[in-house]
Each structure stands twice: as C-alpha cells, then as structure tokens.
Enzyme design. Sequence first.
Site, PDB file in Angstrom:
ATOM      1  N   HIS A 122      50.056  38.865  33.533  1.00  0.00           N
ATOM      2  CA  HIS A 122      51.226  38.064  33.178  1.00  0.00           C
ATOM      3  C   HIS A 122      52.098  38.826  32.193  1.00  0.00           C
ATOM      4  CE1 HIS A 122      50.220  34.205  35.094  1.00  0.00           C
ATOM      5  NE2 HIS A 122      48.958  34.565  34.900  1.00  0.00           N
ATOM      6  N   ARG A 189      32.073  52.705  29.436  1.00  0.00           N
ATOM      7  CA  ARG A 189      31.989  54.159  29.265  1.00  0.00           C
ATOM      8  C   ARG A 189      30.943  54.717  30.221  1.00  0.00           C
ATOM      9  NH1 ARG A 189      32.996  52.177  24.128  1.00  0.00           N
ATOM     10  NH2 ARG A 189      34.673  53.239  22.993  1.00  0.00           N
TER      11      ARG A 189
END
Length: 206
Positions: A122, A189
């Site tokens: 948005h 990660r």
Amino acid sequence: MELAAQIKSNKTIKALAHWSILIPNQARPRLWIKWFVNPFVHKKGKGACIRRRTRLDVVPWNKFNLGNQSTIEDFSAVNNGVGDVIIGDRTRIGLSNTIIGPVKVGNDVRLAQNVVLSGLNHNYTEIDSPIHAQGVSTSPIVIEDETWIGANVVVVPGVTIGKHAVIAAGSVVTKNIPDYSVAAGNPARILKQYDVETKTWKKLNT
C-alpha cells in the site's frame, strides 16, 4: 479499438465494468464471475486440486494458473486482482496460505502452513490522505522450482527465492535468496549453501 481498450479509456464504462465484476468495497468477484467466467479464463491443470474451503478471489483481467497435480489446501486465500498468480506443477500450497499477485511459484514447491506471499504494497506517503485511499504498488515475487518454505514465513514484494532453497519457519524474506541455500531469521539471512565443487552443504559465517 478493441473492447478492453474502449472500456479502459472511458471512466464511466470502466467503473460500471468494475462494479459488475467485483463486489463493492470488497476484493471478491461476484458469483457470476466465479461460476461462468473464471472456469473458462483461468487454467487448472490435470489432477490439480483446489480444496473446498479455499478463498479464490480471482478476476478475469489477470492470470490465475494452477499446474498439473498441484494442490491449494483449505483456508488459503488467492487473489490476482493486481497481478498474475502462476503456480507450477506438483506444487502444494499449504493450509491457510495467503497469495496476492503478482506471484509466480515454480514446480515441485512446498509451502507449509500460514505462509504469506504478497506482491502488493500500500502507498502511504501522502499524510493528508488515508493509506487505503492512496492506491497500491506491486513488485513480483518468484519462488523457483523445488523450494521448501516453512510455516509462518512472510515473503515481501520483489523477492526471488532460488531453486531448491529452504526458508526456515517464521522467517521474513526481504531480499533475494540464491539457488541451493538455507535461510532463516527476520530479516532472513543465508545460513548454508550447496558447494558444487565439494558436493556438500556448507555453513556460512553470518
């Protein structure tokens, strides 16, 4: 000028067409679209299964394809209102997944429970206007073949997860993950990668 172009060029006709397809103030197509249009527009492969309790909010102006022998489990939601949703062959979309296009999922992929793949964001920068009134931006998500995504993972717009990758449960994936990698965390990660030369999975110093 073709019909679609004529509709798009006329605001009144465009608004009327939009109203006839979508329930006002909702992201759900009308029943006549579900029953009489979508089955002829969207592709469902041989042996593919969409469970009865799946919420399938797909519209005819974007693609929704489900590949051969693929399954979308109960309580999942699929929405192609702002972008195509393409799911490959022999892929399983787990219980209570949310997929909002543009999203492309490859072959032999496994998504566990409560996974969110949303290619939509948005807009929010205008402080004098409600966020819901500022429109949206999109960036495609791509999940390559043979990948396994654990429960409660969120993948943000614009991310590509490579082939035969593993994303640990609860991760938030904000950057691309290369092929043959194991990733975890918020933000996710890379913890391991497959070494082609030694033919072993090697831990990375992170």
